[in-house]
Each structure stands twice: as C-alpha cells, then as structure tokens.
Design an enzyme around this catalytic site. Structure first.
Site, PDB file in Angstrom:
ATOM      1  N   GLU A   1       2.051  34.290  14.461  1.00 19.29           N
ATOM      2  CA  GLU A   1       1.261  35.406  13.942  1.00 19.29           C
ATOM      3  C   GLU A   1       0.821  35.078  12.509  1.00 19.29           C
ATOM      4  O   GLU A   1      -0.323  35.281  12.134  1.00 19.29           O
ATOM      5  CB  GLU A   1       2.110  36.669  13.964  1.00 19.29           C
ATOM      6  CG  GLU A   1       1.349  37.859  14.460  1.00 19.29           C
ATOM      7  CD  GLU A   1       2.271  39.054  14.679  1.00 19.29           C
ATOM      8  OE1 GLU A   1       3.464  38.825  14.968  1.00 19.29           O
ATOM      9  OE2 GLU A   1       1.783  40.182  14.537  1.00 19.29           O
TER      10      GLU A   1
ATOM     11  N   ARG B   1      18.452  31.029  20.192  1.00 20.72           N
ATOM     12  CA  ARG B   1      19.137  31.892  21.160  1.00 20.72           C
ATOM     13  C   ARG B   1      18.872  31.455  22.594  1.00 20.72           C
ATOM     14  O   ARG B   1      19.653  31.764  23.504  1.00 20.72           O
ATOM     15  CB  ARG B   1      18.780  33.358  20.912  1.00 20.72           C
ATOM     16  CG  ARG B   1      19.412  33.903  19.640  1.00 20.72           C
ATOM     17  CD  ARG B   1      19.002  35.349  19.382  1.00 20.72           C
ATOM     18  NE  ARG B   1      17.590  35.488  19.146  1.00 20.72           N
ATOM     19  CZ  ARG B   1      16.990  35.353  17.944  1.00 20.72           C
ATOM     20  NH1 ARG B   1      17.710  35.085  16.887  1.00 20.72           N
ATOM     21  NH2 ARG B   1      15.692  35.507  17.832  1.00 20.72           N
TER      22      ARG B   1
END
Ligand code: AMP
Length: 172
Positions: free
Chosen positions: A96, A59
């Site tokens: 993460e 994006r």
C-alpha cells in the site's frame, strides 16, 4: 477446548492508526484451538496430492509448518530479504505504501513440485500473490493457497486472478 475463532483477538490501531490487527497469538497458545485452526486449514487439501507446504514469513511459518505436519509433507519458507543462506530467487512487490521483497531458495523444491502457499491473514492479497509468483518462478506448481483469516471487507478475492483455489478458514 475453545472454538478457535473465539480466541482471535482484534487489536485496533496496530501497527498504525486505522488498522484493525487480527492477532492469532491467543489461538496458537491454546492447544485445542491451535489444533482446530490447523485442521480447518488442512480440510480443503486432504486427499489432494501435495509435495510441500510453502509458508510466508513470519506468521505463515507457524501455521504453514503445522499444516505441513498435518498433511504429512515438507515445509518450504518464503522469507524476507537476506535471511536465506543459499542461492535465492527474489521478487519485489508493491505494498500500500512502498515496496517489499520476498525470497526463496532456488533449489527449495524440484521442478513441478505440487505445493500450497500459506499465510495467516489475507488483507489486500499483495503478499500472498507475490509469494505465489515467486514459487512459480522457482518452478513449483501452485495447486492452491490458504489463509487462516480473510479480511473480506478488503475484497482481495475480487482481484484474485490465479486459477488455483484460495481457501480461508474464517472470513471477517
Ligand atoms: P496483504 O499483503 O495486504 O494481504 O497483507 C498480508 C500480510 O500482512 C500478512 O502477512 C499478514 O500477516 C499481514 N496483515 C495485513 N493486515 C493485517 C491485519 N489487519 N491483521 C493481521 N495481519 C495483517
């Protein structure tokens, strides 16, 4: 014309349970909102000498390319592994859960090129930080970074240790 922030859409539990996904596609689909959003991202950089906008897949390409046109400079992609055809530099970084890798063409920009690095959403900040490191390794000078949306509750800014400014067009 809609205010662009009115068209940002929250999608709960995407792509996995517990994530509130900020969907920018309705902003992109509305000509006025898209123009407003790009103008908001461009505002901090007007009058500052830039050679290119670097956008992070995927994006960050959409917003970065529009921003490059708005600021009348070139666009350079930072891509996921194995997508760029020329000689690349790559950087592994921690997510993460697990690890990921970003790549840039080794000859994408001349040494010392003044650039800003752009993505759509700042969450933990890991992706943007990795992209900045990669661009600096390539030899360009990162004069700033920008995102359309910063997820303020994740406090990425608190651990943002780069000297160049980080601009967010909207913070949630
Ligand atoms: P991070 O590295 O944690 O800052 O994550 C940033 C990258 O993941 C960006 O490229 C975003 O497109 C995407 N991302 C992470 N969290 C979200 C979210 N809640 N909504 C939309 N995109 C997200």
């Amino acid at each position: 014309m809609s205010a662009w922030t009115d068209l940002l859409r929250d999608i709960p539990d995407f792509p996995q349970p517990g994530i509130l996904f900020k969907d920018i596609t309705p902003v992109l689909a509305d000509a006025g909102a898209f123009a407003e959003a790009v103008a908001a991202m461009a505002a901090p950089w007007r009058g500052i000498r830039l050679d290119a906008v670097v956008g992070v897949e995927a994006r960050g390409f959409i917003l970065g390319a529009a921003l490059a046109r708005e600021l009348d400079v070139g666009f350079v992609p930072v891509r996921k592994p194995g997508k760029l055809p020329g000689h690349t530099l790559s950087l592994d970084y921690g997510l993460e859960y697990g690890r990921d890798r970003l790549e840039i063409h080794a000859d994408a920009m001349p040494a010392g090129a003044r650039v800003i690095v752009i993505d759509d959403v700042l969450a933990t900040g890991g992706t943007l930080k990795a992209a900045v490191q990669l661009v600096e390794r390539q030899g360009a000078l990162v004069v700033g970074t920008g995102v359309l949306v910063e997820l303020g509750f994740l406090a990425a800014r608190a651990t943002w240790d780069h000297a160049a400014p980080l601009h967010a067009a909207a913070v949630y």
